[in-house]
Design an enzyme around this catalytic site. Sequence first.
Site, PDB file in Angstrom:
ATOM      1  N   ALA A   1      87.335  83.298 -24.402  1.00 12.40           N
ATOM      2  CA  ALA A   1      88.037  82.995 -23.152  1.00 12.40           C
ATOM      3  C   ALA A   1      87.066  83.260 -22.010  1.00 12.40           C
ATOM      4  CB  ALA A   1      89.250  83.897 -23.031  1.00 12.40           C
TER       5      ALA A   1
ATOM      6  N   GLY B   1      88.149  84.193 -28.068  1.00 11.65           N
ATOM      7  CA  GLY B   1      88.994  82.989 -28.062  1.00 11.65           C
ATOM      8  C   GLY B   1      88.401  81.854 -28.884  1.00 11.65           C
TER       9      GLY B   1
ATOM     10  N   GLU C   1      89.448  82.568 -32.280  1.00 10.55           N
ATOM     11  CA  GLU C   1      90.902  82.341 -32.333  1.00 10.55           C
ATOM     12  C   GLU C   1      91.226  80.844 -32.340  1.00 10.55           C
ATOM     13  OE1 GLU C   1      91.257  85.067 -28.952  1.00 10.55           O
ATOM     14  OE2 GLU C   1      92.926  85.992 -30.016  1.00 10.55           O
TER      15      GLU C   1
ATOM     16  N   GLU D   1      86.578  91.497 -28.053  1.00  7.35           N
ATOM     17  CA  GLU D   1      87.363  91.860 -26.863  1.00  7.35           C
ATOM     18  C   GLU D   1      87.385  93.362 -26.593  1.00  7.35           C
ATOM     19  OE1 GLU D   1      88.355  89.758 -29.260  1.00  7.35           O
ATOM     20  OE2 GLU D   1      89.191  87.945 -28.332  1.00  7.35           O
TER      21      GLU D   1
HETATM   22  N1  CAA Z   1      83.186  83.689 -20.516  1.00  7.17           N
HETATM   23  C1  CAA Z   1      82.495  83.234 -19.445  1.00  7.17           C
HETATM   24  N2  CAA Z   1      81.180  82.980 -19.473  1.00  7.17           N
HETATM   25  C2  CAA Z   1      80.535  83.205 -20.620  1.00  7.17           C
HETATM   26  C3  CAA Z   1      81.167  83.673 -21.767  1.00  7.17           C
HETATM   27  C4  CAA Z   1      82.566  83.906 -21.692  1.00  7.17           C
HETATM   28  N3  CAA Z   1      83.284  84.307 -22.752  1.00  7.17           N
HETATM   29  N4  CAA Z   1      80.261  83.807 -22.751  1.00  7.17           N
HETATM   30  C5  CAA Z   1      79.080  83.426 -22.224  1.00  7.17           C
HETATM   31  N5  CAA Z   1      79.239  83.068 -20.932  1.00  7.17           N
HETATM   32  C6  CAA Z   1      78.225  82.593 -19.988  1.00  7.17           C
HETATM   33  C7  CAA Z   1      77.341  83.732 -19.530  1.00  7.17           C
HETATM   34  O1  CAA Z   1      77.933  84.447 -18.480  1.00  7.17           O
HETATM   35  C8  CAA Z   1      76.114  82.957 -19.094  1.00  7.17           C
HETATM   36  O2  CAA Z   1      76.367  82.414 -17.826  1.00  7.17           O
HETATM   37  P1  CAA Z   1      75.277  82.551 -16.624  1.00  7.17           P
HETATM   38  O3  CAA Z   1      74.099  81.776 -17.108  1.00  7.17           O
HETATM   39  O4  CAA Z   1      75.976  81.944 -15.464  1.00  7.17           O
HETATM   40  O5  CAA Z   1      74.983  84.003 -16.498  1.00  7.17           O
HETATM   41  C9  CAA Z   1      76.037  81.806 -20.086  1.00  7.17           C
HETATM   42  O6  CAA Z   1      77.349  81.696 -20.642  1.00  7.17           O
HETATM   43  C10 CAA Z   1      75.073  82.059 -21.227  1.00  7.17           C
HETATM   44  O7  CAA Z   1      75.423  83.312 -21.815  1.00  7.17           O
HETATM   45  P2  CAA Z   1      74.338  84.455 -22.139  1.00  7.17           P
HETATM   46  O8  CAA Z   1      73.213  84.400 -21.148  1.00  7.17           O
HETATM   47  O9  CAA Z   1      75.064  85.720 -22.291  1.00  7.17           O
HETATM   48  O10 CAA Z   1      73.800  83.904 -23.525  1.00  7.17           O
HETATM   49  P3  CAA Z   1      73.169  84.766 -24.711  1.00  7.17           P
HETATM   50  O11 CAA Z   1      72.637  83.754 -25.674  1.00  7.17           O
HETATM   51  O12 CAA Z   1      72.246  85.800 -24.192  1.00  7.17           O
HETATM   52  O13 CAA Z   1      74.405  85.540 -25.376  1.00  7.17           O
HETATM   53  C11 CAA Z   1      76.648  85.717 -26.276  1.00  7.17           C
HETATM   54  C12 CAA Z   1      75.414  84.816 -26.028  1.00  7.17           C
HETATM   55  C13 CAA Z   1      76.250  86.831 -27.241  1.00  7.17           C
HETATM   56  C14 CAA Z   1      77.732  84.840 -26.867  1.00  7.17           C
HETATM   57  C15 CAA Z   1      77.093  86.351 -24.933  1.00  7.17           C
HETATM   58  O14 CAA Z   1      77.175  85.309 -23.959  1.00  7.17           O
HETATM   59  C16 CAA Z   1      78.419  87.020 -25.003  1.00  7.17           C
HETATM   60  O15 CAA Z   1      78.511  88.137 -25.512  1.00  7.17           O
HETATM   61  N6  CAA Z   1      79.490  86.363 -24.465  1.00  7.17           N
HETATM   62  C17 CAA Z   1      80.807  86.952 -24.362  1.00  7.17           C
HETATM   63  C18 CAA Z   1      81.504  86.954 -25.711  1.00  7.17           C
HETATM   64  C19 CAA Z   1      82.864  87.603 -25.571  1.00  7.17           C
HETATM   65  O16 CAA Z   1      83.010  88.750 -25.205  1.00  7.17           O
HETATM   66  N7  CAA Z   1      83.912  86.827 -25.885  1.00  7.17           N
HETATM   67  C20 CAA Z   1      85.276  87.294 -25.777  1.00  7.17           C
HETATM   68  C21 CAA Z   1      85.848  86.892 -24.458  1.00  7.17           C
HETATM   69  S1  CAA Z   1      87.440  87.596 -24.149  1.00  7.17           S
HETATM   70  C22 CAA Z   1      88.468  86.678 -25.068  1.00  7.17           C
HETATM   71  O17 CAA Z   1      88.096  85.711 -25.687  1.00  7.17           O
HETATM   72  C23 CAA Z   1      89.899  87.142 -25.002  1.00  7.17           C
HETATM   73  C24 CAA Z   1      90.789  86.474 -25.957  1.00  7.17           C
HETATM   74  O18 CAA Z   1      91.371  87.023 -26.831  1.00  7.17           O
HETATM   75  C25 CAA Z   1      91.022  85.084 -25.859  1.00  7.17           C
END
Ligand code: CAA
Length: 252
Positions: A62, A105, A108, A128
């Site tokens: 998400a 998400g 999911e 999360e």
């Molecule tokens: N939401 C919004 N933006 C996201 C995102 C997310 N879930 N995941 C990645 N991005 C964005 C980053 O902010 C980044 O944007 P900017 O260039 O503007 O900074 C871009 O995507 C590229 O991401 P990274 O630079 O972090 O890429 P990476 O290759 O170094 O890492 C990753 C990849 C390990 C997937 C890392 O991006 C990450 O950990 N993302 C978050 C994963 C996460 O926590 N997901 C759960 C979200 S909460 C949820 O989903 C709740 C639910 O139950 C539905």
Amino acid sequence: MNVLFEKIDRIVIAKLNRPKALNALNSELMHELISGLLEYDKSPEIGCIIITGNKKAFCAGADIKEMAEKDFTAMFNEDYFGYWEIFSRIKTPIIAAVNGYAFGGGCELAMMCDIIYASENAQFGQPEIKLGVIPGIGGTQRLTKLVGKSKAMEIILTGKTINAEEAEKIGLITQVLPKENFTKQIIKKAHLIASYSKTALKAAKEATNQALESSLKDGIVFERKLFHSLFHTQNQTEGMSAFLEKRTPNFN
Ligand code: CAA
């Protein structure tokens, strides 16, 4: 456009299209995806849907930027994520084709699909807990039903990443496929599904999902009623006649 839809004969590919945000699910993407899928679901021509992302990410979860601004009142009043329930009403079989990250998400969303194929480089997880929250699009429920309580607890409580091989081993996904021609292989599988009777496909999906909702006894009654009802269809006549006449059925 946050989702690109491509129709190929009797199948549709829905490609998540926010590559810069690793296909994070914001509200716009959710609405585009679900409204597009609902339209194709109505079409008698479409027998299978593929949801996919790109090589780096199926979907990184998400949209954290969208959620970070919100407080309890906003989340509660908007029923944030509530709209995803409509996804479960889609009756056409859906395949998740997962390359790269399927986190939060994204994992999911894959679990809401009917079959999950992952390429060798896919990674799954429910991170999360690292954000001070828990899965919110059904992760705690669907993951537990797929892999059992013990594995689900570990994945959800530690936020660990699972590679494709392990995901297949624990029953989170259907199968790992080689990354070369990954999409092509899945399109072939989708065409096979779509070649069958759409009514029978929908009934099969509904009956199989019912196994997660009811007792064995009630589920079998449900299945039998659907089974009997398929004897109203032309495709049942065609399927059985074709078998007896030793020819390939031509389902409409
Ligand atoms: N939401 C919004 N933006 C996201 C995102 C997310 N879930 N995941 C990645 N991005 C964005 C980053 O902010 C980044 O944007 P900017 O260039 O503007 O900074 C871009 O995507 C590229 O991401 P990274 O630079 O972090 O890429 P990476 O290759 O170094 O890492 C990753 C990849 C390990 C997937 C890392 O991006 C990450 O950990 N993302 C978050 C994963 C996460 O926590 N997901 C759960 C979200 S909460 C949820 O989903 C709740 C639910 O139950 C539905």
